[in-house]
Motif scaffolding. Structure first.
Motif, PDB file in Angstrom:
ATOM      1  N   VAL A  86       0.860  -1.197   0.000  1.00 49.78           N
ATOM      2  CA  VAL A  86       0.000   0.000   0.000  1.00 49.78           C
ATOM      3  C   VAL A  86       0.891   1.240   0.000  1.00 49.78           C
ATOM      4  CG1 VAL A  86      -1.751   1.314   1.246  1.00 49.78           C
ATOM      5  CG2 VAL A  86      -1.832  -1.195   1.251  1.00 49.78           C
ATOM      6  N   SER A  87       0.763   2.061  -1.013  1.00 45.22           N
ATOM      7  CA  SER A  87       1.568   3.283  -1.107  1.00 45.22           C
ATOM      8  C   SER A  87       0.802   4.447  -0.470  1.00 45.22           C
ATOM      9  CB  SER A  87       1.890   3.609  -2.567  1.00 45.22           C
ATOM     10  OG  SER A  87       2.669   2.572  -3.137  1.00 45.22           O
ATOM     11  N   ILE A  88       1.457   5.125   0.473  1.00 40.17           N
ATOM     12  CA  ILE A  88       0.776   6.164   1.255  1.00 40.17           C
ATOM     13  C   ILE A  88       1.147   7.560   0.765  1.00 40.17           C
ATOM     14  CG2 ILE A  88       0.330   7.024   3.580  1.00 40.17           C
ATOM     15  CD1 ILE A  88       1.606   4.346   4.583  1.00 40.17           C
ATOM     16  N   ILE A  89       0.142   8.394   0.603  1.00 43.29           N
ATOM     17  CA  ILE A  89       0.356   9.817   0.313  1.00 43.29           C
ATOM     18  C   ILE A  89      -0.273  10.610   1.451  1.00 43.29           C
ATOM     19  CG2 ILE A  89      -0.118  11.743  -1.246  1.00 43.29           C
ATOM     20  CD1 ILE A  89      -0.389   9.739  -3.522  1.00 43.29           C
ATOM     21  N   ALA A  90       0.550  11.364   2.173  1.00 42.80           N
ATOM     22  CA  ALA A  90       0.019  12.237   3.222  1.00 42.80           C
ATOM     23  C   ALA A  90      -0.748  13.378   2.550  1.00 42.80           C
ATOM     24  CB  ALA A  90       1.162  12.796   4.069  1.00 42.80           C
ATOM     25  N   LEU A 104       7.723  10.977   5.475  1.00 40.07           N
ATOM     26  CA  LEU A 104       8.500  10.134   4.568  1.00 40.07           C
ATOM     27  C   LEU A 104       9.294   9.093   5.352  1.00 40.07           C
ATOM     28  CD1 LEU A 104       9.830  12.722   1.952  1.00 40.07           C
ATOM     29  CD2 LEU A 104       7.940  11.117   1.699  1.00 40.07           C
ATOM     30  N   ARG A 105       9.813   9.499   6.506  1.00 41.49           N
ATOM     31  CA  ARG A 105      10.562   8.551   7.346  1.00 41.49           C
ATOM     32  C   ARG A 105       9.655   7.433   7.848  1.00 41.49           C
ATOM     33  NH1 ARG A 105      13.579  13.012   9.501  1.00 41.49           N
ATOM     34  NH2 ARG A 105      12.022  13.277  11.135  1.00 41.49           N
ATOM     35  N   ASN A 106       8.375   7.710   7.956  1.00 39.72           N
ATOM     36  CA  ASN A 106       7.435   6.706   8.472  1.00 39.72           C
ATOM     37  C   ASN A 106       6.691   5.965   7.367  1.00 39.72           C
ATOM     38  OD1 ASN A 106       7.173   6.677  11.624  1.00 39.72           O
ATOM     39  ND2 ASN A 106       7.562   8.807  11.055  1.00 39.72           N
ATOM     40  N   GLY A 107       7.231   6.022   6.168  1.00 36.27           N
ATOM     41  CA  GLY A 107       6.728   5.160   5.104  1.00 36.27           C
ATOM     42  C   GLY A 107       5.918   5.793   4.001  1.00 36.27           C
ATOM     43  N   CYS A 108       5.642   7.104   4.083  1.00 36.62           N
ATOM     44  CA  CYS A 108       4.878   7.751   3.014  1.00 36.62           C
ATOM     45  C   CYS A 108       5.721   7.863   1.746  1.00 36.62           C
ATOM     46  CB  CYS A 108       4.411   9.139   3.446  1.00 36.62           C
ATOM     47  SG  CYS A 108       3.102   9.091   4.689  1.00 36.62           S
ATOM     48  N   LYS A 109       5.050   7.718   0.617  1.00 40.06           N
ATOM     49  CA  LYS A 109       5.720   7.866  -0.679  1.00 40.06           C
ATOM     50  C   LYS A 109       5.379   9.204  -1.323  1.00 40.06           C
ATOM     51  CE  LYS A 109       7.590   3.708  -0.828  1.00 40.06           C
ATOM     52  NZ  LYS A 109       7.155   3.234   0.497  1.00 40.06           N
ATOM     53  N   GLY A 110       4.411   9.907  -0.719  1.00 33.68           N
ATOM     54  CA  GLY A 110       4.008  11.194  -1.277  1.00 33.68           C
ATOM     55  C   GLY A 110       3.532  12.125  -0.190  1.00 33.68           C
ATOM     56  N   PHE A 134       6.477  11.525  -4.587  1.00 36.10           N
ATOM     57  CA  PHE A 134       5.927  12.791  -5.080  1.00 36.10           C
ATOM     58  C   PHE A 134       5.693  13.721  -3.898  1.00 36.10           C
ATOM     59  CE2 PHE A 134       2.970  15.966  -6.425  1.00 36.10           C
ATOM     60  CZ  PHE A 134       3.256  16.181  -7.765  1.00 36.10           C
ATOM     61  N   ILE A 135       6.296  14.900  -3.976  1.00 45.33           N
ATOM     62  CA  ILE A 135       6.110  15.916  -2.946  1.00 45.33           C
ATOM     63  C   ILE A 135       5.520  17.154  -3.597  1.00 45.33           C
ATOM     64  CG2 ILE A 135       7.278  17.374  -1.226  1.00 45.33           C
ATOM     65  CD1 ILE A 135       9.459  15.235  -1.140  1.00 45.33           C
ATOM     66  N   GLU A 136       4.525  17.732  -2.930  1.00 47.67           N
ATOM     67  CA  GLU A 136       3.937  18.993  -3.408  1.00 47.67           C
ATOM     68  C   GLU A 136       5.058  19.914  -3.884  1.00 47.67           C
ATOM     69  OE1 GLU A 136       0.592  21.426  -3.991  1.00 47.67           O
ATOM     70  OE2 GLU A 136       0.380  19.709  -2.648  1.00 47.67           O
ATOM     71  N   PRO A 137       5.016  20.382  -5.144  1.00 47.86           N
ATOM     72  CA  PRO A 137       6.121  21.162  -5.699  1.00 47.86           C
ATOM     73  C   PRO A 137       6.629  22.289  -4.805  1.00 47.86           C
ATOM     74  CG  PRO A 137       4.565  20.638  -7.421  1.00 47.86           C
ATOM     75  CD  PRO A 137       3.958  20.132  -6.139  1.00 47.86           C
ATOM     76  N   GLN A 138       5.713  23.074  -4.224  1.00 49.87           N
ATOM     77  CA  GLN A 138       6.164  24.187  -3.380  1.00 49.87           C
ATOM     78  C   GLN A 138       6.872  23.689  -2.125  1.00 49.87           C
ATOM     79  OE1 GLN A 138       2.916  26.247  -1.148  1.00 49.87           O
ATOM     80  NE2 GLN A 138       1.535  25.004  -2.374  1.00 49.87           N
ATOM     81  N   SER A 212      15.691   7.284   1.373  1.00 49.14           N
ATOM     82  CA  SER A 212      14.656   7.571   0.384  1.00 49.14           C
ATOM     83  C   SER A 212      15.268   8.479  -0.678  1.00 49.14           C
ATOM     84  CB  SER A 212      13.473   8.290   1.038  1.00 49.14           C
ATOM     85  OG  SER A 212      13.838   9.608   1.406  1.00 49.14           O
ATOM     86  N   PRO A 213      14.588   8.619  -1.838  1.00 49.73           N
ATOM     87  CA  PRO A 213      15.080   9.545  -2.863  1.00 49.73           C
ATOM     88  C   PRO A 213      15.251  10.967  -2.333  1.00 49.73           C
ATOM     89  CG  PRO A 213      13.465   8.071  -3.810  1.00 49.73           C
ATOM     90  CD  PRO A 213      13.463   7.812  -2.322  1.00 49.73           C
ATOM     91  N   LEU A 214      14.335  11.395  -1.438  1.00 54.56           N
ATOM     92  CA  LEU A 214      14.476  12.730  -0.856  1.00 54.56           C
ATOM     93  C   LEU A 214      15.733  12.805   0.003  1.00 54.56           C
ATOM     94  CD1 LEU A 214      13.190  15.518  -0.537  1.00 54.56           C
ATOM     95  CD2 LEU A 214      12.026  14.665   1.483  1.00 54.56           C
TER      96      LEU A 214
END
Length: 226
Positions: A86-90, A104-110, A134-138, A212-214
């Motif tokens: 399951v991919s999580i987006i906050a 992101l440290r707790n498993g979110c991918k977005g 994916f992170i909100e651009p701003q 993570s990529p970030l």
């Protein structure tokens, strides 16, 4: 607390967890026109979500951080541990770099803000579904700026750059990772197998201590690799 609809497995299955009915309705309204996305569950608490996940699991979980019973950070950690597919987006109103990194440290991918536009939300869902972050651009700019500031503040505690030795191929992969290329795209551009690209990415993240990529982006700034 939930609605489980008919599931079309050809579509991206989405769960929404938020205790504000208007917020849930707003998200569903944004997603409704897109034929490749289907909302198959809505939940008003972390407990209700975790209970349903024992029965059915979505591809994407849109997760509010400020829930009435369990902190979104803890929900994300539990879901990513027990249901890694399951991919999580906050999806939140919290816009600080610390909050982004924490999720992101707790498993979110977005990470998306609740005032995001329709196009950004759809792009985020499709990107995360395809295995990207994916992170909100701003917010991505904010996190990057904080990493640059952190680099400037580092003094006697700065790591020894000379201790990090990257091969030419690792540098090529790093450049493409930082340009938001997927493993598939990197493999095509460098004429490598996806497995080889994954190995190079693993070695890169191990060498700089990123998870993570970030984290890889931040480390690349800190160590002067970009």
């Amino acid at each position: 607390s939930r609605s489980i609809m008919y599931q079309d497995r050809k579509k991206i299955q989405v769960f929404i967890t938020d205790d504000h009915p208007l917020a849930v309705a707003g998200v569903m309204n944004l997603l409704q026109p897109y034929r490749d996305i289907q909302v198959t569950g809505t939940f008003n608490s972390g407990e209700a979500l975790l209970k349903q996940l024992k029965q059915t699991r979505p591809d994407i979980l849109l997760l509010d951080i400020l829930l009435p019973d369990i902190n979104g950070k803890d929900v994300a950690a539990a879901v990513s541990h027990h249901y890694p597919a399951v991919s999580i987006i906050a999806l939140t109103s919290l816009d600080t770099p610390a909050s982004v990194k924490n999720m992101l440290r707790n498993g979110c991918k977005g990470y998306l803000l609740k005032n995001t536009d329709q196009e950004t939300m759809i792009t985020a869902i499709r990107s995360v579904y395809q295995g990207q972050e994916f992170i909100e651009p701003q917010l991505k700019d904010k996190v990057f700026d904080e990493a640059v500031f952190y680099k400037k503040q580092m003094t006697e505690q700065a790591p020894d750059r000379s201790s990090i030795q990257l091969t030419k191929r690792e540098k090529d992969v790093l450049d493409l990772v930082l340009q938001d290329n997927t493993n598939q795209e990197i493999a095509e551009k460098l004429f490598l197998s996806i497995r080889t690209v994954e190995r190079h990415r693993f070695n890169l993240m191990r060498k700089v201590g990123a998870k993570s990529p970030l984290g890889l982006l931040k480390a690349a700034v800190e160590f002067g690799l970009i």
